[in-house]
Design a protein around this motif. Structure first.
Motif, PDB file in Angstrom:
ATOM      1  N   GLU A  57      -4.608  -1.037   5.931  1.00 36.04           N
ATOM      2  CA  GLU A  57      -5.559  -0.288   5.111  1.00 36.04           C
ATOM      3  C   GLU A  57      -5.766   1.096   5.711  1.00 36.04           C
ATOM      4  O   GLU A  57      -5.887   1.247   6.916  1.00 36.04           O
ATOM      5  CB  GLU A  57      -6.888  -1.039   5.058  1.00 36.04           C
ATOM      6  N   LYS A 111       0.820  -1.217   0.000  1.00 39.73           N
ATOM      7  CA  LYS A 111       0.000   0.000   0.000  1.00 39.73           C
ATOM      8  C   LYS A 111       0.851   1.264   0.000  1.00 39.73           C
ATOM      9  O   LYS A 111       0.354   2.354   0.248  1.00 39.73           O
ATOM     10  CB  LYS A 111      -0.930  -0.005   1.222  1.00 39.73           C
ATOM     11  N   SER A 164      -3.535   5.278  -3.637  1.00 49.15           N
ATOM     12  CA  SER A 164      -4.729   5.472  -2.814  1.00 49.15           C
ATOM     13  C   SER A 164      -5.968   4.909  -3.478  1.00 49.15           C
ATOM     14  O   SER A 164      -6.895   4.478  -2.818  1.00 49.15           O
ATOM     15  CB  SER A 164      -4.946   6.956  -2.491  1.00 49.15           C
ATOM     16  N   ILE A 183      -6.061   1.491  -2.421  1.00 46.24           N
ATOM     17  CA  ILE A 183      -6.370   1.358  -1.009  1.00 46.24           C
ATOM     18  C   ILE A 183      -7.861   1.363  -0.758  1.00 46.24           C
ATOM     19  O   ILE A 183      -8.398   0.573  -0.017  1.00 46.24           O
ATOM     20  CB  ILE A 183      -5.706   2.504  -0.211  1.00 46.24           C
TER      21      ILE A 183
END
Length: 355
Positions: free
Chosen positions: A296, A69, A111, A114
């Motif tokens: 997350e 991430k 993002s 994500i």
């Protein structure tokens, strides 16, 4: 929200200069961590959990060791190099504004992964509303936001996901199907699901599309994670909604986690009372744990609105890891319609939800 940046470079002078410039120029946008030792940086990366990692081309790193991430790029000495070691490259010797823009591009790419909110390049924005405690007016806020966005010319769908929620207080439209029919179609895995979803939609005078709340509370309560995934996937791929507004319950159930995962933005309402603030603080602590367990980002996309706030009985909590976008006083002796109209008129506050 601040974007966390980790910079790794052997040049201590460069590290010092770039960190100082970023801190001074973008202090409200960036949170910078810097290292000159690769081993130390890789040891700390899982603790810092940066959004973007920039490393000098002098270090040929194993990108598999970088969290999935986290966006990554190499800092190179020459302009015009777009890629090195099969990774994106950024020239370290250019205007800081250009470096900042490239950081934003990297962050935007990561993002979107994500949030899990992009399906087939549809740009539908999903906004979920929760009440931190009972009576804080989260449904009124969600309704006002939906109507405000529709007033701006956006195509909006409103879904009440609360177990005991109702939409007939806020919206009115012709139709004979409810969210129960929608959920039945989803669970039945009907091949014509998109047609079923379209046929169940009602349209309010404000232009907001909505599903009438479930005829039985148990129907919504029994919605599973997979059901919600299917519903949102079809809505995003088969329709052209600009915004999907979710009016939902705070819970520890699986569906709560899935809503948080798919939502681009989460809006929490609190009245600032002692009990509401206690629940708000505990919620933020809980979300921190969820972030660590699932790797997350949740808090960064969470906004707070103080609704029905009174200076006599309410208190604004400080140092929360969520963004405060505004506050609204209690409207005494007002009908639900009048409350929504007052909230809807606060366009500047509602617009901050999208920023």
């Amino acid at each position: 929200m601040k974007i966390k940046i980790l910079i790794l470079d052997l040049d201590k002078n460069y590290i010092s200069r770039i960190t100082t410039v970023f801190t001074n120029k973008y202090m409200d946008k960036l949170e910078v961590y810097s290292f000159t030792d690769a081993k130390k940086a890789m040891e700390e990366i899982h603790t810092i959990r940066p959004d973007v990692f920039l490393a000098s081309e002098n270090f040929e790193l194993n990108v598999d060791d970088i969290p999935s991430k986290c966006g990554f790029a190499y800092l190179v000495n020459s302009n015009g190099i777009e890629e090195i070691y099969e990774q994106k490259a950024i020239c370290k010797y250019q205007k800081v504004e250009l470096i900042y823009k490239q950081i934003l591009e990297i962050f935007a790419d990561v993002s979107s992964n994500i949030t899990g909110a992009k399906f087939d390049n549809k740009n539908t924005n999903i906004v979920a509303f929760y009440g931190c405690s009972g009576g804080t007016g989260s449904s009124s806020l969600a309704t006002a936001y939906a109507k405000n966005m529709s007033q701006k010319g956006l195509k909006v769908l409103f879904i009440n996901c609360e177990k005991y929620g109702s939409t007939d207080y806020f919206f009115s439209g012709t139709g004979n199907q409810t969210f129960s029919d929608v959920l039945y179609a989803v669970k039945s895995k009907k091949t014509n699901l998109s047609i079923k979803l379209e046929s169940a939609v009602r349209i309010d005078d404000s232009g907001v599309n909505f599903y009438e709340a479930s005829s039985m509370a148990m129907d919504t309560a029994e919605m599973k994670k997979e059901d919600f995934q299917t519903l949102i996937n079809v809505l995003k791929t088969a329709f052209d909604y600009d915004v999907i507004v979710l009016d939902a319950d705070l819970s520890l159930e699986e569906i709560f986690g899935e809503i948080n995962h798919l939502a681009n933005t989460i809006v929490i309402s609190s009245d600032g009372s002692e009990i509401s603030n206690k629940k708000l603080f505990r919620l933020c602590e809980y979300l921190k744990i969820v972030e660590q367990q699932k790797d997350e980002r949740i808090l960064a996309k969470t906004k707070l609105i103080y609704n029905k706030f009174s200076n006599k009985t309410g208190k604004v909590l400080e140092n929360l890891d969520i963004t405060l976008v505004g506050g609204v006083p209690r409207f005494e002796h007002a009908t639900i319609k009048q409350v929504v109209e007052q909230l809807q008129s606060r366009s500047e506050m509602l617009e901050k939800i999208n920023s």
